[in-house]
Design a protein around this motif. Structure first.
Motif, PDB file in Angstrom:
ATOM      1  N   ASP A 351     -70.723  57.076 -28.959  1.00 13.71           N
ATOM      2  CA  ASP A 351     -71.938  57.478 -29.673  1.00 13.71           C
ATOM      3  C   ASP A 351     -71.789  58.868 -30.292  1.00 13.71           C
ATOM      4  N   ARG A 352     -71.291  59.823 -29.523  1.00 12.63           N
ATOM      5  CA  ARG A 352     -71.144  61.186 -30.048  1.00 12.63           C
ATOM      6  C   ARG A 352     -70.063  61.255 -31.125  1.00 12.63           C
ATOM      7  N   ALA A 353     -69.001  60.458 -30.971  1.00  2.90           N
ATOM      8  CA  ALA A 353     -67.950  60.434 -31.998  1.00  2.90           C
ATOM      9  C   ALA A 353     -68.512  59.919 -33.317  1.00  2.90           C
ATOM     10  N   ILE A 354     -69.253  58.806 -33.261  1.00  3.05           N
ATOM     11  CA  ILE A 354     -69.842  58.245 -34.480  1.00  3.05           C
ATOM     12  C   ILE A 354     -70.842  59.220 -35.092  1.00  3.05           C
ATOM     13  N   LYS A 355     -71.636  59.885 -34.253  1.00  2.00           N
ATOM     14  CA  LYS A 355     -72.611  60.854 -34.756  1.00  2.00           C
ATOM     15  C   LYS A 355     -71.917  62.018 -35.463  1.00  2.00           C
ATOM     16  N   THR A 356     -70.809  62.488 -34.890  1.00  3.94           N
ATOM     17  CA  THR A 356     -70.075  63.600 -35.499  1.00  3.94           C
ATOM     18  C   THR A 356     -69.478  63.193 -36.845  1.00  3.94           C
ATOM     19  N   ILE A 357     -68.899  62.004 -36.901  1.00  4.34           N
ATOM     20  CA  ILE A 357     -68.318  61.520 -38.161  1.00  4.34           C
ATOM     21  C   ILE A 357     -69.414  61.319 -39.206  1.00  4.34           C
ATOM     22  N   SER A 358     -70.568  60.826 -38.791  1.00  2.39           N
ATOM     23  CA  SER A 358     -71.693  60.675 -39.727  1.00  2.39           C
ATOM     24  C   SER A 358     -72.133  62.024 -40.276  1.00  2.39           C
ATOM     25  N   THR A 359     -72.097  63.055 -39.421  1.00  2.00           N
ATOM     26  CA  THR A 359     -72.438  64.408 -39.867  1.00  2.00           C
ATOM     27  C   THR A 359     -71.436  64.895 -40.905  1.00  2.00           C
ATOM     28  N   MET A 360     -70.135  64.637 -40.660  1.00  2.00           N
ATOM     29  CA  MET A 360     -69.092  65.009 -41.620  1.00  2.00           C
ATOM     30  C   MET A 360     -69.348  64.358 -42.968  1.00  2.00           C
ATOM     31  N   ARG A 361     -69.642  63.071 -42.962  1.00  2.00           N
ATOM     32  CA  ARG A 361     -69.795  62.320 -44.207  1.00  2.00           C
ATOM     33  C   ARG A 361     -71.064  62.711 -44.964  1.00  2.00           C
ATOM     34  N   SER A 362     -72.151  62.988 -44.227  1.00  2.00           N
ATOM     35  CA  SER A 362     -73.402  63.365 -44.900  1.00  2.00           C
ATOM     36  C   SER A 362     -73.362  64.796 -45.412  1.00  2.00           C
ATOM     37  N   GLY A 373     -61.464  59.101 -45.394  1.00  2.00           N
ATOM     38  CA  GLY A 373     -61.341  57.668 -45.151  1.00  2.00           C
ATOM     39  C   GLY A 373     -60.947  57.310 -43.734  1.00  2.00           C
ATOM     40  N   PRO A 374     -59.910  57.946 -43.140  1.00  2.00           N
ATOM     41  CA  PRO A 374     -59.524  57.607 -41.771  1.00  2.00           C
ATOM     42  C   PRO A 374     -60.653  57.818 -40.754  1.00  2.00           C
ATOM     43  N   TYR A 375     -61.490  58.824 -40.973  1.00  3.93           N
ATOM     44  CA  TYR A 375     -62.618  59.048 -40.061  1.00  3.93           C
ATOM     45  C   TYR A 375     -63.672  57.964 -40.234  1.00  3.93           C
ATOM     46  N   LYS A 376     -63.898  57.551 -41.471  1.00  6.91           N
ATOM     47  CA  LYS A 376     -64.828  56.453 -41.739  1.00  6.91           C
ATOM     48  C   LYS A 376     -64.336  55.177 -41.054  1.00  6.91           C
ATOM     49  N   ASN A 377     -63.040  54.905 -41.163  1.00 10.06           N
ATOM     50  CA  ASN A 377     -62.452  53.717 -40.533  1.00 10.06           C
ATOM     51  C   ASN A 377     -62.541  53.792 -39.017  1.00 10.06           C
ATOM     52  N   ALA A 378     -62.345  54.998 -38.471  1.00  8.88           N
ATOM     53  CA  ALA A 378     -62.436  55.175 -37.019  1.00  8.88           C
ATOM     54  C   ALA A 378     -63.847  54.883 -36.529  1.00  8.88           C
ATOM     55  N   ALA A 379     -64.852  55.379 -37.261  1.00  5.23           N
ATOM     56  CA  ALA A 379     -66.251  55.134 -36.875  1.00  5.23           C
ATOM     57  C   ALA A 379     -66.572  53.645 -36.942  1.00  5.23           C
ATOM     58  N   PHE A 380     -66.046  52.961 -37.956  1.00  4.96           N
ATOM     59  CA  PHE A 380     -66.260  51.516 -38.103  1.00  4.96           C
ATOM     60  C   PHE A 380     -65.635  50.766 -36.923  1.00  4.96           C
ATOM     61  N   ALA A 381     -64.418  51.161 -36.540  1.00  2.47           N
ATOM     62  CA  ALA A 381     -63.730  50.515 -35.413  1.00  2.47           C
ATOM     63  C   ALA A 381     -64.491  50.748 -34.110  1.00  2.47           C
ATOM     64  N   LEU A 382     -64.974  51.962 -33.903  1.00  2.00           N
ATOM     65  CA  LEU A 382     -65.727  52.283 -32.688  1.00  2.00           C
ATOM     66  C   LEU A 382     -67.015  51.470 -32.596  1.00  2.00           C
ATOM     67  N   ALA A 383     -67.735  51.387 -33.724  1.00  2.00           N
ATOM     68  CA  ALA A 383     -69.008  50.648 -33.733  1.00  2.00           C
ATOM     69  C   ALA A 383     -68.770  49.163 -33.460  1.00  2.00           C
ATOM     70  N   ASN A 384     -67.732  48.595 -34.074  1.00  2.00           N
ATOM     71  CA  ASN A 384     -67.416  47.178 -33.848  1.00  2.00           C
ATOM     72  C   ASN A 384     -67.009  46.928 -32.401  1.00  2.00           C
ATOM     73  N   LEU A 412     -61.238  44.713 -27.974  1.00  2.83           N
ATOM     74  CA  LEU A 412     -59.950  45.395 -27.827  1.00  2.83           C
ATOM     75  C   LEU A 412     -59.170  45.374 -29.130  1.00  2.83           C
ATOM     76  N   ARG A 413     -59.295  44.281 -29.887  1.00  2.00           N
ATOM     77  CA  ARG A 413     -58.589  44.187 -31.164  1.00  2.00           C
ATOM     78  C   ARG A 413     -59.150  45.200 -32.170  1.00  2.00           C
ATOM     79  N   SER A 414     -60.443  45.477 -32.090  1.00  2.00           N
ATOM     80  CA  SER A 414     -61.057  46.443 -33.008  1.00  2.00           C
ATOM     81  C   SER A 414     -60.462  47.829 -32.835  1.00  2.00           C
ATOM     82  N   LEU A 415     -60.043  48.139 -31.594  1.00  2.00           N
ATOM     83  CA  LEU A 415     -59.492  49.465 -31.300  1.00  2.00           C
ATOM     84  C   LEU A 415     -58.009  49.550 -31.591  1.00  2.00           C
TER      85      LEU A 415
END
Length: 588
Positions: A351-362, A373-384, A412-415
């Motif tokens: 949750d905190r990782a996704i929140k931090t990446i969202s802060t970066m993007r906004s 892009g890699p941070y966006k992809n990481a947040a997508f993988a974490l959420a999935n 596990l495949r998402s990660l």
């Protein structure tokens, strides 16, 4: 006054397998403060309730300030940029070079380290001559760089990162050479087109037709580097090397974003040089010349100064540092946010990782997608992964085991297998095992070796009988005529040679093709039609099956074929041709 010793940044490397935290007494937080941090970071970390975690993050932020902020001011007051020179591979405890032990060999059989040492020494001379650069590395590799020693020990990337943080390094550089260790050659190491005897990763002999050769330099760079210096360094180096006549590898045109190693996750600015394929005869010859080694090292040094100037606005090519420009507004803020995001990902706090990446993007919506892009992809993988994790547990409660396992596998495949997600992947795996959704991996059973005794002789090699109808491995070399290829493949007498060659020249294959036509009413229609196509035996590997009367029953062109004596016949490689004029030893 700095709030914390920068070495505290080491703590972010720790792999946390337990998510139970200890809340520290208030007095232990003395000396740690968010007072001097940007407002967006202060706001983000105010919700952090665990004091121990907060201290570790503040330690990381302080180290970033000490290393990357106010670079020009520090250089003009006696400071220096520390470059950590990673010892590429090295000697194992058994005395072998890693290049020798893992198949990283040149055409002439030299280990990768032979060339990486020579290139590293050339680059070290240039770095050491610059008064604004300080080189750090292991004690034994420093002696190698200085030419006082020729042997150094192998260390893992985790130790490289730890040493780089301990030495307050600015960037990590690692000098490597490429090869084709993915294709193990049993007969010759040359990475050249043609038909070669190779081995699979399980050691099974294969005959392989290599159409294209691997060649060209490439630079792997840290795709999580939010300063963008790693990417700029890679692109600048590519430009210089191409100008000097070298060829870039086809993989991402020679500048490759990477995250396969902790090296690229745990340290902000890092690159790996791959200056050519030592398994290619032409490139090894080029890399073996002293003038070319000097040119490559000069290019790496020039690209370092150029990317430093473009990214941090400081020119250190002269006798005094010169400010070229000021880094853009929010430069350090974005770097800090990126490292906080990585910290939370590595500690399994989705949750905190996704929140931090969202802060970066906004906060920085217009930033180059090359490193956002890699941070966006990481947040997508974490959420999935989290979504599938929760679905798996929900279906387990309903006793829907198969569905639960399906979602567990998806989580596990998402990660993926990237080191960035290692802690979270382990946590999910352990939870699935505890809940009975997945089973724990079994331990390998080691069979005890039985001593055959002094009287036991060597078991004779089994001989598999072949006949005219046993499929033939026909290898046609470049520029070779069909008669010569048949002689090598089957070694027949003159009568059979004439019959086999004649049959091959008349060989046809049947292929079903889609054909356009007209119906009786004149409407355009499509239908399938079998067509006979003549086989042309150009360079390559063919599996040919004959009928009993030596007419061709079937022909199939293949890129590689396992050398199974119970399945195929070939005189040159298997010594089991039923057409052979005399018996030969049956071995590779």
């Amino acid at each position: 006054m700095k709030l914390m010793h920068p070495r505290a940044g080491i703590l972010f490397l720790s792999v946390i397998f337990s998510f139970t935290v200890r809340v520290l007494p208030a007095e232990e937080l003395s000396g740690y403060s968010l007072r001097d941090q940007p407002a967006v970071i202060t706001s983000l970390l105010k919700s952090e309730k665990d004091i121990g975690t907060l201290k570790r993050i503040i330690g990381i932020l302080n180290r970033l300030d000490d290393t990357y902020d106010n670079l020009y001011e520090r250089l003009t007051t006696g400071g220096a940029i520390t470059v950590f020179f990673d010892p590429a591979h090295g000697k194992w405890e058994d005395g072998r070079w890693e290049g020798e032990a893992t198949g990283r060999l040149s055409c002439t059989g030299l280990p990768e380290e032979h060339y990486s040492i020579e290139l590293s020494r050339e680059l070290y001379k240039l770095l050491d001559a610059n008064r604004f650069i300080r080189v750090e590395t292991t004690v034994d590799f420093l002696k190698v760089l200085k030419g006082k020693k020729d042997i150094y020990r192998n260390i893992p990337f985790t130790e490289t990162v730890k040493l780089a943080i301990d030495s307050k390094s600015f960037i990590i550089l690692s000098e490597h050479l490429n090869n084709i260790s993915a294709i193990l050659k049993a007969g010759g190491l040359a990475n050249i087109p043609g038909i070669h005897l190779t081995e699979s990763k399980w050691g099974v002999p294969h005959l392989t037709y290599i159409k294209d050769s691997h060649k060209g330099f490439l630079t792997l760079y840290n795709q999580y580097d939010a300063t963008d210096m790693s990417r700029r360094y890679s692109l600048e180096l590519k430009s210089i090397l191409v100008e000097n006549g070298m060829r870039a590898n086809n993989w991402n045109r020679g500048a490759v974003p990477d995250d396969r190693f902790c090296y690229f996750v745990d340290f902000p600015v890092s690159v790996i040089f791959e200056s050519g394929f030592i398994s290619h005869p032409e490139e090894e010859a080029f890399l073996s010349k002293a003038e070319n080694q000097e040119m490559i090292a000069c290019s790496q040094y020039e690209a370092l100064l150029k990317s430093l100037r473009d990214t941090f606005g400081v020119d250190i090519s002269g006798t005094e540092p010169r400010r070229v420009h000021t880094p853009p507004q929010g430069f350090m803020e974005l770097l800090k946010l990126s490292r906080i995001a990585i910290f939370y990902i590595q500690h399994g706090d989705t949750d905190r990782a996704i929140k931090t990446i969202s802060t970066m993007r906004s906060k920085y919506p217009g930033k180059d997608s090359a490193f956002m892009g890699p941070y966006k992809n990481a947040a997508f993988a974490l959420a999935n992964a989290k979504k599938y994790y929760n679905l798996s547990k929900a279906h387990k409660k309903k006793n829907q085991i198969n569905t639960s396992r399906k979602y567990a596998r998806l989580a596990l495949r998402s990660l993926s297998s990237r080191p960035l997600f290692g802690t979270l992947r382990d946590k999910y795996s352990n939870d699935f095992i505890k809940l009975g959704i997945m089973s724990a991996p079994g331990k390998a059973v080691v069979k005890k070796k039985i001593d055959p005794g002094p009287q036991a002789g060597k078991k004779p090699e089994k001989i598999y009988p072949t006949s005219k109808t046993t499929p033939v491995i026909l290898a046609v070399e470049d520029g070779q005529n069909l008669d010569a290829a048949v002689v090598k493949a089957l070694n027949p007498d003159s009568k059979n040679l004439a019959a086999i060659t004649r049959a091959l020249k008349n060989a046809h294959t049947v292929k079903t093709v889609k054909v356009a036509g007209r119906s009786k009413s004149g409407k355009k229609i499509y239908y399938w039609k079998k067509t006979r196509q003549k086989v042309t035996f150009t360079a390559g590997i063919y599996i040919v099956r004959f009928n009993g009367d030596l007419t061709v029953a079937d022909v199939k062109r293949v890129p590689r074929v396992p050398l199974y004596p119970w399945k195929f016949q070939n005189h040159q490689y298997l010594k089991n041709s039923c057409f052979a004029q005399h018996e030969k030893e049956r071995s590779l």
